[in-house]
Design an enzyme around this catalytic site. Structure first.
Site, PDB file in Angstrom:
ATOM      1  N   CYS A 148       0.606  -0.779   0.035  1.00  0.00           N
ATOM      2  CA  CYS A 148       0.089  -0.027  -0.052  1.00  0.00           C
ATOM      3  C   CYS A 148       1.105   1.359  -0.432  1.00  0.00           C
ATOM      4  O   CYS A 148       0.807   2.253  -0.789  1.00  0.00           O
ATOM      5  CB  CYS A 148      -0.667   0.461   0.933  1.00  0.00           C
ATOM      6  SG  CYS A 148      -2.495   1.178   1.333  1.00  0.00           S
ATOM      7  N   CYS A 149       1.738   1.317   0.577  1.00  0.00           N
ATOM      8  CA  CYS A 149       2.774   2.379   0.988  1.00  0.00           C
ATOM      9  C   CYS A 149       3.670   2.525  -0.672  1.00  0.00           C
ATOM     10  O   CYS A 149       3.675   3.892  -1.034  1.00  0.00           O
ATOM     11  CB  CYS A 149       3.790   1.825   2.190  1.00  0.00           C
ATOM     12  SG  CYS A 149       3.331   2.654   3.831  1.00  0.00           S
ATOM     13  N   CYS A 178      -1.154   8.057   7.445  1.00  0.00           N
ATOM     14  CA  CYS A 178      -2.167   7.958   7.257  1.00  0.00           C
ATOM     15  C   CYS A 178      -3.756   7.174   8.323  1.00  0.00           C
ATOM     16  O   CYS A 178      -2.739   6.294   9.166  1.00  0.00           O
ATOM     17  CB  CYS A 178      -1.877   6.420   6.210  1.00  0.00           C
ATOM     18  SG  CYS A 178      -1.094   7.072   4.927  1.00  0.00           S
ATOM     19  N   CYS A 220      -3.650   3.719   9.889  1.00  0.00           N
ATOM     20  CA  CYS A 220      -1.982   2.880  10.217  1.00  0.00           C
ATOM     21  C   CYS A 220      -1.727   4.114  11.452  1.00  0.00           C
ATOM     22  O   CYS A 220      -0.086   4.005  11.285  1.00  0.00           O
ATOM     23  CB  CYS A 220      -1.799   2.862   9.052  1.00  0.00           C
ATOM     24  SG  CYS A 220      -1.512   1.834   7.632  1.00  0.00           S
ATOM     25  N   CYS A 255       7.597   4.012   5.824  1.00  0.00           N
ATOM     26  CA  CYS A 255       6.792   3.979   4.997  1.00  0.00           C
ATOM     27  C   CYS A 255       7.642   3.417   3.519  1.00  0.00           C
ATOM     28  O   CYS A 255       6.868   3.068   2.390  1.00  0.00           O
ATOM     29  CB  CYS A 255       6.247   4.972   4.264  1.00  0.00           C
ATOM     30  SG  CYS A 255       7.222   6.622   4.446  1.00  0.00           S
TER      31      CYS A 255
END
Ligand code: SF4
Length: 251
Positions: free
Chosen positions: A129-130, A214, A217, A240
């Site tokens: 995702c990062c 985010c 997280c 990240c």
């Protein structure tokens, strides 16, 4: 190093080497942050610079410092689509207050469609995702710059404890200079800077978030915990992907 070197060498190899970073670290040893940062920017010692900011808990200090030196420096903000609404509001407030030249970066739509259609990749693959939402957009944006400024501080976590002021970014082959102006600032100094310059606080700080990323997280941190303990809690993940932990001497 000279003014044109970095741009001229875009296609011919790394802009900077570890030797350049060592020289800069030695050159400014013992200097006050604003003095050496001003010397670097006004002396054009590292070419084109961008500041990468999360508009997080302590970001206003560096944003203020840099805006006083040169308010045309681009401020890159990774708009992942997963930020707290409070962060977006704070980003807008600081942009107006400090007259920032903010540039919002977004993930590629095609990447999201292919690899995060549901928007839930953070829940089973935060690294992936990062990668989609932070690493790739930043890599693309930074390609045109010779150096980046970060807001990392040594006290934030053990993985940041030994960072120098200048380091060569090892995340790609471009050899960009990474500059950590606040690396030797502690929490008291940052708090004093906020107070002296009457900088607004991120609204989540008073709710127990000393480090803010985010929303899926980031959790609140209990007293005595590492300030970054609330980031990717429950995962074996501390950065990240923009910054890589455990690499010496850069991080
Ligand atoms: S911090 Fe979380 S939501 Fe944000 S890009 Fe990384 S994994 Fe995704």
């Amino acid at each position: 190093m000279n003014e044109t070197r970095a741009i001229d060498r875009l296609d011919t190899g790394p802009r900077f080497t570890d030797h350049d970073a060592i020289r800069l670290n030695r050159m400014f040893r013992g200097s006050e942050t604003e003095d050496w940062l001003r010397a670097v920017v006004e002396g054009n010692l590292v070419g084109e610079i961008a500041l990468v900011s999360s508009f997080g808990a302590e970001s206003a200090a560096l944003l203020h410092l840099v805006s006083r030196i040169d308010d045309s420096i681009p401020i890159l903000f990774l708009n992942t689509g997963k930020h707290f609404p409070e962060t977006l509001a704070y980003r807008d407030e600081l942009t107006d207050l400090l007259g920032l030249n903010r540039v919002d970066l977004y993930p590629e739509l095609s990447d999201l469609e292919k690899r995060d259609e549901t928007g839930l990749r953070w829940s089973y693959d935060p690294d992936g995702c990062c990668e989609l939402r932070k690493v790739r957009p930043l890599e693309k944006a930074l390609a045109r710059y010779d150096a980046s400024l970060t807001g990392r501080k040594a006290f934030q976590s053990t993985t940041r404890a030994n960072l120098p002021r200048f380091e060569v970014d090892t995340s790609d082959a471009q050899g960009r200079m990474k500059i950590n102006p606040l690396i030797d600032w502690d929490a008291d100094r940052i708090a004093a800077y906020f107070e002296e310059h009457e900088l607004p606080r991120h609204p989540l700080v008073e709710r127990g978030f000393p480090s803010i990323g985010c929303s899926p997280c980031t959790r609140e941190v209990k007293p005595g915990e590492d300030p970054r303990a609330g980031r990717w809690s429950g995962w074996d993940k501390v950065e990240c992907g923009i910054h890589k932990p455990g690499e010496e001497p850069f991080l």
